[in-house]
Design a protein around this motif. Structure first.
Motif, PDB file in Angstrom:
ATOM      1  N   UNK A  56       0.823  -1.208   0.000  1.00 19.67           N
ATOM      2  CA  UNK A  56       0.000   0.000   0.000  1.00 19.67           C
ATOM      3  C   UNK A  56       0.862   1.265   0.000  1.00 19.67           C
ATOM      4  N   UNK A  57       1.960   1.263   0.739  1.00 23.50           N
ATOM      5  CA  UNK A  57       2.856   2.419   0.767  1.00 23.50           C
ATOM      6  C   UNK A  57       3.486   2.660  -0.600  1.00 23.50           C
ATOM      7  N   UNK A  58       3.930   1.585  -1.252  1.00 26.23           N
ATOM      8  CA  UNK A  58       4.497   1.723  -2.608  1.00 26.23           C
ATOM      9  C   UNK A  58       3.440   2.244  -3.581  1.00 26.23           C
ATOM     10  N   UNK A  59       2.214   1.746  -3.434  1.00 30.27           N
ATOM     11  CA  UNK A  59       1.110   2.194  -4.283  1.00 30.27           C
ATOM     12  C   UNK A  59       0.843   3.691  -4.065  1.00 30.27           C
ATOM     13  N   UNK A  60       0.853   4.131  -2.824  1.00 29.25           N
ATOM     14  CA  UNK A  60       0.618   5.545  -2.515  1.00 29.25           C
ATOM     15  C   UNK A  60       1.712   6.417  -3.123  1.00 29.25           C
ATOM     16  N   UNK A  61       2.961   5.986  -3.008  1.00 35.06           N
ATOM     17  CA  UNK A  61       4.057   6.757  -3.602  1.00 35.06           C
ATOM     18  C   UNK A  61       3.923   6.820  -5.122  1.00 35.06           C
ATOM     19  N   UNK A  62       3.640   5.679  -5.725  1.00 31.99           N
ATOM     20  CA  UNK A  62       3.533   5.617  -7.186  1.00 31.99           C
ATOM     21  C   UNK A  62       2.350   6.435  -7.688  1.00 31.99           C
ATOM     22  N   UNK A  63       1.218   6.305  -7.027  1.00 30.73           N
ATOM     23  CA  UNK A  63      -0.001   7.004  -7.441  1.00 30.73           C
ATOM     24  C   UNK A  63       0.153   8.517  -7.351  1.00 30.73           C
ATOM     25  N   UNK A  64       0.903   8.990  -6.365  1.00 28.57           N
ATOM     26  CA  UNK A  64       0.987  10.433  -6.103  1.00 28.57           C
ATOM     27  C   UNK A  64       2.302  11.076  -6.554  1.00 28.57           C
ATOM     28  N   UNK A  65       3.167  10.317  -7.214  1.00 31.80           N
ATOM     29  CA  UNK A  65       4.523  10.811  -7.504  1.00 31.80           C
ATOM     30  C   UNK A  65       4.565  12.093  -8.331  1.00 31.80           C
ATOM     31  N   UNK A  66       3.543  12.359  -9.124  1.00 34.63           N
ATOM     32  CA  UNK A  66       3.536  13.569  -9.958  1.00 34.63           C
ATOM     33  C   UNK A  66       2.754  14.720  -9.340  1.00 34.63           C
ATOM     34  N   UNK A  67       2.226  14.528  -8.146  1.00 40.51           N
ATOM     35  CA  UNK A  67       1.471  15.593  -7.478  1.00 40.51           C
ATOM     36  C   UNK A  67       2.436  16.642  -6.931  1.00 40.51           C
ATOM     37  N   UNK A  68       1.986  17.896  -6.915  1.00 46.27           N
ATOM     38  CA  UNK A  68       2.921  18.957  -6.528  1.00 46.27           C
ATOM     39  C   UNK A  68       2.325  20.033  -5.624  1.00 46.27           C
ATOM     40  N   UNK A  69       1.115  19.851  -5.135  1.00 41.45           N
ATOM     41  CA  UNK A  69       0.504  20.870  -4.275  1.00 41.45           C
ATOM     42  C   UNK A  69       1.117  20.863  -2.877  1.00 41.45           C
ATOM     43  N   UNK A  70       1.328  19.668  -2.337  1.00 38.79           N
ATOM     44  CA  UNK A  70       1.878  19.491  -0.994  1.00 38.79           C
ATOM     45  C   UNK A  70       2.673  18.197  -0.991  1.00 38.79           C
ATOM     46  N   UNK A  71       3.714  18.133  -0.181  1.00 34.59           N
ATOM     47  CA  UNK A  71       4.537  16.924  -0.112  1.00 34.59           C
ATOM     48  C   UNK A  71       4.468  16.382   1.308  1.00 34.59           C
ATOM     49  N   UNK A  72       3.839  15.224   1.465  1.00 39.64           N
ATOM     50  CA  UNK A  72       3.718  14.550   2.749  1.00 39.64           C
ATOM     51  C   UNK A  72       4.786  13.466   2.830  1.00 39.64           C
ATOM     52  N   UNK A  73       5.717  13.631   3.766  1.00 42.19           N
ATOM     53  CA  UNK A  73       6.784  12.649   3.938  1.00 42.19           C
ATOM     54  C   UNK A  73       6.510  11.896   5.231  1.00 42.19           C
ATOM     55  N   UNK A  74       6.321  10.588   5.111  1.00 42.30           N
ATOM     56  CA  UNK A  74       6.045   9.740   6.276  1.00 42.30           C
ATOM     57  C   UNK A  74       7.325   9.007   6.648  1.00 42.30           C
ATOM     58  N   UNK A  75       7.801   9.236   7.851  1.00 47.62           N
ATOM     59  CA  UNK A  75       8.996   8.552   8.354  1.00 47.62           C
ATOM     60  C   UNK A  75       8.532   7.343   9.157  1.00 47.62           C
ATOM     61  N   UNK A  76       8.696   6.166   8.574  1.00 46.13           N
ATOM     62  CA  UNK A  76       8.255   4.922   9.204  1.00 46.13           C
ATOM     63  C   UNK A  76       9.474   4.038   9.468  1.00 46.13           C
ATOM     64  N   UNK A  77       9.651   3.659  10.718  1.00 43.26           N
ATOM     65  CA  UNK A  77      10.824   2.878  11.114  1.00 43.26           C
ATOM     66  C   UNK A  77      12.095   3.603  10.649  1.00 43.26           C
ATOM     67  N   UNK A  78      12.093   4.915  10.813  1.00 47.76           N
ATOM     68  CA  UNK A  78      13.185   5.777  10.369  1.00 47.76           C
ATOM     69  C   UNK A  78      14.185   5.978  11.507  1.00 47.76           C
TER      70      UNK A  78
END
Length: 184
Positions: A56-78
């Motif tokens: 699901x995380x890979x899908x979210x990144x792929x689906x939204x990769x060309x969006x440019x209004x806001x950038x949400x960066x999720x740090x998971x197990x970072x």
């Protein structure tokens, strides 16, 4: 069962709940994020997360990769320490492969190897730490070099709009020196 075993079991249940909550929220909100042109990037070691969540995380990144209004960066197990270590290992491999020379290594090259290279502005201006903790907890160790810190004595769910406005007001009153001396 010992106290330590109960405590470990309790933490495992809590982590499972948080992962399920994240998965549910992402499934519910992905269309809205896409509609609002929000780009989603994930940083951290996701290999230890549940497989359905990884997909699901890979899908979210792929689906939204060309969006440019806001950038949400999720740090998971970072881990900031692991981020720096991995960047150094990547640069060492590039030296070994003859792609760069050791003297080519500088702060700009290192920053390109950090996980936050996914954003145009990888260094935050302000870090808000809730819960009353007075530490950064292995978070963005390189990127926070000149970040202003704000510590709130509230748990995150209780940190609302009023507290956010108060934080921004405090930030606006600060003199940003980026390592230099104040001009007194």
């Amino acid at each position: 069962m010992s106290f330590q075993e109960l405590e470990l079991l309790s933490k495992m249940v809590e982590i499972d709940f948080i992962m399920e909550l994240l998965e549910r929220a992402l499934r519910d909100e992905l269309q809205q994020l896409t509609r609002k042109k929000v780009r989603v990037s994930i940083i951290g070691d996701c290999t230890r997360l549940p497989k359905p969540l990884q997909v699901l995380l890979r899908e979210a990144e792929e689906t939204t990769k060309n969006n440019s209004q806001l950038h949400l960066i999720c740090a998971l197990n970072y881990s900031g320490q692991n981020d720096i270590l991995q960047a150094c290992q990547n640069m060492a491999l590039k030296v070994k492969d003859g792609l760069i020379e050791p003297e080519d290594i500088n702060k700009f090259l290192l920053e390109k190897e950090l996980e936050t290279n996914c954003t145009e502005f990888p260094n935050p201006d302000l870090l808000i730490r809730t819960s009353g903790e007075l530490r950064i907890s292995n978070f963005f160790l390189w990127q926070l070099a000149y970040t202003e810190l704000y510590f709130a004595n509230l748990l995150w769910p209780d940190f609302g709009e009023d507290e956010f406005v108060e934080t921004l007001s405090s930030f606006q009153k600060r003199q940003r020196r980026y390592g230099g001396r104040s001009g007194s």
